[in-house]
Design an enzyme around this catalytic site. Structure first.
Site, PDB file in Angstrom:
ATOM      1  N   GLU A 127      36.236  -0.303  11.294  1.00 56.49           N
ATOM      2  CA  GLU A 127      37.237   0.773  11.208  1.00 56.49           C
ATOM      3  C   GLU A 127      38.099   0.742  12.471  1.00 56.49           C
ATOM      4  O   GLU A 127      37.735   0.073  13.443  1.00 56.49           O
ATOM      5  CB  GLU A 127      36.531   2.130  11.069  1.00 56.49           C
ATOM      6  N   GLY A 131      34.050  -1.257  15.701  1.00 59.30           N
ATOM      7  CA  GLY A 131      33.859  -2.658  15.303  1.00 59.30           C
ATOM      8  C   GLY A 131      32.446  -3.068  15.663  1.00 59.30           C
ATOM      9  O   GLY A 131      31.526  -3.006  14.850  1.00 59.30           O
ATOM     10  N   ILE A 157      40.220  -6.018   7.482  1.00 53.61           N
ATOM     11  CA  ILE A 157      39.425  -6.446   6.330  1.00 53.61           C
ATOM     12  C   ILE A 157      40.053  -7.699   5.704  1.00 53.61           C
ATOM     13  O   ILE A 157      41.254  -7.733   5.429  1.00 53.61           O
ATOM     14  CB  ILE A 157      39.329  -5.304   5.283  1.00 53.61           C
ATOM     15  N   THR A 158      39.218  -8.706   5.469  1.00 48.84           N
ATOM     16  CA  THR A 158      39.673  -9.972   4.883  1.00 48.84           C
ATOM     17  C   THR A 158      39.732  -9.846   3.355  1.00 48.84           C
ATOM     18  O   THR A 158      38.897  -9.167   2.749  1.00 48.84           O
ATOM     19  CB  THR A 158      38.694 -11.109   5.278  1.00 48.84           C
ATOM     20  N   ARG A 268      48.051 -43.338  21.009  1.00 47.53           N
ATOM     21  CA  ARG A 268      48.907 -43.057  22.175  1.00 47.53           C
ATOM     22  C   ARG A 268      48.529 -43.983  23.340  1.00 47.53           C
ATOM     23  O   ARG A 268      47.343 -44.095  23.674  1.00 47.53           O
ATOM     24  CB  ARG A 268      48.702 -41.591  22.585  1.00 47.53           C
ATOM     25  N   GLU A 365      32.505 -11.099  12.352  1.00 44.54           N
ATOM     26  CA  GLU A 365      31.090 -11.076  11.913  1.00 44.54           C
ATOM     27  C   GLU A 365      30.158 -11.015  13.127  1.00 44.54           C
ATOM     28  O   GLU A 365      29.108 -11.656  13.174  1.00 44.54           O
ATOM     29  CB  GLU A 365      30.781 -12.248  10.987  1.00 44.54           C
ATOM     30  N   SER A 368      30.546 -12.899  20.183  1.00 42.25           N
ATOM     31  CA  SER A 368      29.508 -13.681  20.882  1.00 42.25           C
ATOM     32  C   SER A 368      28.584 -12.752  21.672  1.00 42.25           C
ATOM     33  O   SER A 368      27.381 -13.012  21.784  1.00 42.25           O
ATOM     34  CB  SER A 368      30.155 -14.688  21.829  1.00 42.25           C
TER      35      SER A 368
END
Ligand SMILES: Cc1cc2nc3c(=O)[nH]c(=O)nc-3n(C[C@H](O)[C@H](O)[C@H](O)COP(=O)(O)OP(=O)(O)OC[C@H]3O[C@@H](n4cnc5c(N)ncnc54)[C@H](O)[C@@H]3O)c2cc1C
Length: 382
Positions: A127, A131, A157-158, A268, A365, A368
């Site tokens: 929200e 988090g 939100i995904t 390169r 999700e 870390s």
């Protein structure tokens, strides 16, 4: 632990790799540049069963084992991290909790549409004001006859706008902390369910992220997932598994960036020889390859553990995989940009996109810092 892939897992890897190379790669740069959702890829993803990997065959899914699932996400992310997150979210944080905690009626009503890719799913925990401290969420659900009335807002939100089915956490018993939170299955066509404008993101620009608002949104009581008060337990159990998917996503991004860096180092030339002939560049490549392999082992270990039934070591294994893979992937993408020199800073080269896309893997999700908290808790509790 043995990570020899079986024939089915090898087949999944090849199938997803072929699809990613043939169908996804050609439009990756365009979709990123234009912030264009991966809609054109959904029918192909559905046809391969990738939108219903975690749902059992009985409900229309492909019922893949956890390691196959991780491999599929890794292969998608190797080419397009936006596709990987879209697929990962509809599978692991929407279908997974319904498979695990849903009633038979809920499974029959929601899973076949999701698994066949007719509907995409999402997960609403975060929200605007909560988090990491997810237990502080404010969205309210009040029982009113045969429904719960939801009011509040969710952030970041995904799969919003394109998604139909959302697992939503809301407070049913205020003042009782995490025990007062419940989970609901809410469809986006419910009156009072509104999506907010798209977030303008640094990376994953071909995936959709936004806030949403519930305004007197009446959700049928039969859409309660699990029992009242089980919401935080469902959220944590879901994240414990879905973090393996994010570890796999990070791993795939690292692999994709690494392959670009190796290719460039051969093409390169400086001081009359390919970059790859300079020891400093060789050491960067060696370091990145070792980091990727270590991340792969931790990710496959967490997935294999889950496939074997999970158990008390699962949350530690998932968090270690997510922490290590995402932090390594960030470092590998940084190395890949460095090997490209100025061209790594150009949108013409894929490493620039990987560098932006990878950044969120240490954030969503569980950051870390959260993974370190989970690991420490599991180490110190006994
Ligand atoms: C692209 C994208 C997609 C997302 N998709 C979803 C989704 O589909 N569904 C969903 O519910 N959420 C989603 N999220 C939200 C995401 O999970 C949160 O952003 C994340 O959990 C962090 O919460 P926050 O941003 O509020 O950070 P905060 O909680 O404000 O934390 C800020 C910083 O402080 C650190 N911190 C906080 N508390 C502590 C502590 N106690 N000790 C040490 N450090 C601490 C954090 O690690 C972080 O570095 C998404 C985010 C992004 C960027």
């Amino acid at each position: 632990m043995n990570f020899e892939l079986n024939d089915d897992q090898i087949m999944v890897r090849q199938m997803v790799r072929d699809f990613a190379e043939e169908k996804i790669r050609p439009g990756v740069a365009r979709r990123d540049e234009k912030e264009e959702f991966i809609a054109e890829l959904l029918p192909g993803l559905a046809e391969l069963g990738l939108l219903g990997m975690v749902t059992p065959e009985a409900y229309g899914g492909s019922g893949l084992d956890d390691l196959s699932y991780a491999i599929a996400i890794e292969e998608l992310a190797r080419v397009c991290p936006s596709t990987a997150v879209t697929v990962s979210v509809t599978n692991s944080v929407c279908q997974e909790p319904i498979v695990r905690f849903g009633t038979e009626e809920q499974k029959r009503r929601f899973l076949p549409h999701l698994a066949k890719g007719e509907h995409l799913g999402g997960f609403c925990l975060t929200e605007p004001g909560s988090g990491t401290d997810a237990g502080a969420l404010q969205t309210r659900a009040v029982r009113d006859g045969d429904a719960y009335v939801l009011n509040g807002s969710k952030a970041w939100i995904t799969n919003t706008h394109v998604g139909k089915v959302f697992v939503v956490m809301a407070v049913t018993a205020p003042g009782t902390g995490a025990k007062g939170i419940s989970a609901f299955i809410v469809t986006s066509d419910t009156p009072g369910f509104h999506f907010l404008p798209h977030e303008k993101k640094m990376g994953l620009r071909a995936s959709i992220t936004s806030g949403l608002v519930f305004e007197d949104c009446r959700v049928p009581a039969e859409n309660l997932l699990g029992q009242e008060g089980m919401g935080m337990k469902i959220a944590l159990a879901t994240l414990e598994v879905s973090r393996i998917g994010i570890a796999a996503q990070a791993l795939g991004i690292a692999q994709g960036a690494f392959e670009e860096a190796v290719k460039y180092s051969r093409e390169r030339h400086t001081f009359g020889v390919p970059l790859a002939d300079h020891e400093a560049i060789q050491f960067m490549i060696s370091q990145a390859a070792t980091q990727i392999e270590a991340a792969r082992l931790l990710t496959y270990r967490a997935a294999s553990l889950r496939a074997a039934g999970g158990g008390p070591g699962q949350s530690q294994a998932s968090s270690m995989a997510k922490l290590f893979a995402s932090e390594c992937a960030k470092a590998v993408c940084d190395t890949a940009v460095q090997i490209h020199g100025a061209y790594g800073y150009s949108r013409e080269y894929p490493v620039e996109r990987f560098y932006r896309d990878v950044r969120v893997t240490t954030i969503y999700e569980g950051t870390s810092e959260v993974q370190r908290m989970v690991i420490a808790r599991s180490l110190l509790r006994d």
